[in-house]
Design a protein around this motif. Structure first.
Motif, short mmCIF file in Angstrom:
data_model
loop_
_atom_site.label_atom_id
_atom_site.label_comp_id
_atom_site.label_asym_id
_atom_site.label_seq_id
_atom_site.Cartn_x
_atom_site.Cartn_y
_atom_site.Cartn_z
N GLN A 152 39.06 51.52 38.59
CA GLN A 152 38.74 50.34 37.47
C GLN A 152 39.90 49.52 37.39
N GLN A 155 39.53 46.95 40.09
CA GLN A 155 38.56 45.94 40.10
C GLN A 155 38.93 44.76 39.07
N MET A 156 39.65 45.55 37.97
CA MET A 156 39.61 44.49 36.79
C MET A 156 40.94 43.42 37.24
N ALA A 158 41.43 42.42 40.31
CA ALA A 158 40.55 41.54 41.34
C ALA A 158 39.80 40.40 40.70
N GLY A 159 39.29 40.95 39.53
CA GLY A 159 38.44 39.95 38.43
C GLY A 159 38.99 39.13 37.79
N GLY A 160 40.41 39.26 37.86
CA GLY A 160 41.24 38.17 36.95
C GLY A 160 41.26 38.44 35.54
N ASP A 161 40.90 39.68 35.13
CA ASP A 161 40.97 40.21 33.80
C ASP A 161 42.46 39.96 33.33
N TYR A 312 33.60 49.21 35.91
CA TYR A 312 33.03 48.56 37.06
C TYR A 312 32.19 49.54 37.92
N GLU A 314 32.02 50.17 41.07
CA GLU A 314 33.17 50.68 41.80
C GLU A 314 33.80 52.09 41.31
#
Length: 388
Positions: A152, A155-156, A158-161, A312, A314
């Motif tokens: 998690q 993914q956060m 990588a998503g720019g969070d 996410y 994933e």
């Protein structure tokens, strides 16, 4: 979500070197490998004492004829069989990893190896080259990386969070070796012997775990230089350290910090990673692995829970029991062994899986390189060194 359905057409025929009775990590290797029917334990050289290893293997329902006195005999005899082993896990003291991994690769086997992979970057690169040559998978048991909240976090970020990454704060600092427990404990004694443990104690044994977590969730960051200081508070452990601090500069201008220690009196485990970005921060603690702390500047703290549908996809793919139930280290290891099996099966079928990550031979090389650079800096008086 994982339902126990098969990942591969048939279980991989698998053996262990080490991991016998009294081993700290043998049982979790077997539990993780056998959990989803990805591997079948058919052979082993479980103990340095052959009779004891054979007795233990038989209690695991391994054919007594395939409970071998040593790994060399096992590799030789198994190659003669049509149903011989295809993969091996190495759960032996550090000083043996290089030679056993090398022998396994020459025997045409996939390998799962305890960390460190070996003692020097030169040896690690040699094994990487050999693994590529033989087209075999080498997995390293950075066992905490299989927790779904680690995915998690990956993914956060990588998503720019979190925005631009600025600071990575890591620690693995427990207190169980605050005194010289190695005087009475055989499984600890070898860890403070340079001939068996290698050039470091807590840097290699503990610090490489959060370092690998950082590589999983922040694959874009590369270390540019570092500075390390290490201490032997229990004097009999010198020249190996039982406490160390390392500061790293990354190529994007971010800074990293790692505290590795076994003398953090009162701490049960103490492995944490905190990633600070320009917009928000994340923190994960392995003693509360089902939660991920998410802090957005100017807003209340959020505690993200494992297994919930706001994660996410994933991360949810690694879920084994649904939200609200606690998962732990055995689930994390099982997730990694499932990935090892999928990678091995793909290689056996001549396929390449682009999007499957797991602690591979590159992770093994990276861990050895980090320790080597830390030791080099510390032994030169805790100076900044260019990362080699």
């Amino acid at each position: 979500m994982i339902y126990g359905e098969k990942n591969i057409d048939r279980p991989i025929r698998w053996a262990m070197v080490g991991g016998g009775k009294g081993s700290q990590i043998g049982y979790i290797h077997r539990s993780a490998a056998l959990r989803d029917n990805n591997f079948q334990l058919v052979a082993g050289a479980f103990d340095i004492v052959p009779e004891r290893g054979k007795e233990f293997g038989m209690k695991l329902q391994v054919d007594p004829e395939r409970c071998y006195p040593d790994y060399k005999t096992m590799f030789k005899e198994e190659r003669k069989r049509e149903d011989g082993i295809e993969a091996v896990s190495i759960a032996t003291p550090n000083g043996t990893h290089y030679e056993i991994t090398k022998a396994a690769l020459y025997a045409g086997l996939h390998v799962v190896c305890e960390k460190p992979l070996c003692f020097t970057t030169q040896e690690a690169e040699e094994l990487r080259k050999l693994a590529k040559e033989k087209n075999r998978v080498v997995g390293i048991t950075y066992g905490y990386a299989g927790h779904q909240m680690v995915e998690q976090a990956r993914q956060m970020i990588a998503g720019g969070d979190l925005g631009e990454i600025r600071i990575v704060k890591m620690e693995f600092a427990h207190g169980f070796h605050s005194e010289a427990v190695e005087k009475e404990n055989e499984s600890t004694k070898w860890r403070v012997d340079p001939k068996i443990a290698g050039p470091s104690y807590v840097l290699g044994d503990l610090g490489t775990h959060p370092i690998y977590l950082s590589e999983v969730i922040l694959p874009q960051l590369k270390i540019k230089k570092l500075m390390c200081t290490r201490q032997s508070f229990v004097k009999s452990r010198a020249p190996l350290e039982d406490n160390a601090f390392a500061i790293m500069e990354y190529d994007n201008g971010a800074i990293g910090y790692v505290w590795s220690s076994c003398v953090n009196a009162g701490s049960m485990h103490g492995q944490k990673i905190r990633v600070v970005g320009s917009k928000a921060s994340l923190e994960w603690w392995d003693e509360q692995p089902n939660q991920l702390r998410y802090e957005i500047q100017g807003k209340p703290v959020q505690i993200l829970e494992r297994g919930m549908n706001y994660l996410y996809p994933e991360a949810l793919a690694d879920d084994r029991i649904g939200g609200g139930h606690a998962e732990g280290l055995f689930e994390s290891w099982s997730n990694l062994y499932a990935r090892f099996a999928i990678a091995m099966d793909a290689v056996n079928r001549g396929e390449t899986l682009e999007n499957l990550w797991y602690p591979d031979i590159k992770a093994g090389v990276s861990g050895v390189r980090w320790v080597e650079n830390c030791v080099r800096s510390a032994d030169k008086g805790a100076i900044w060194v260019e990362y080699e």
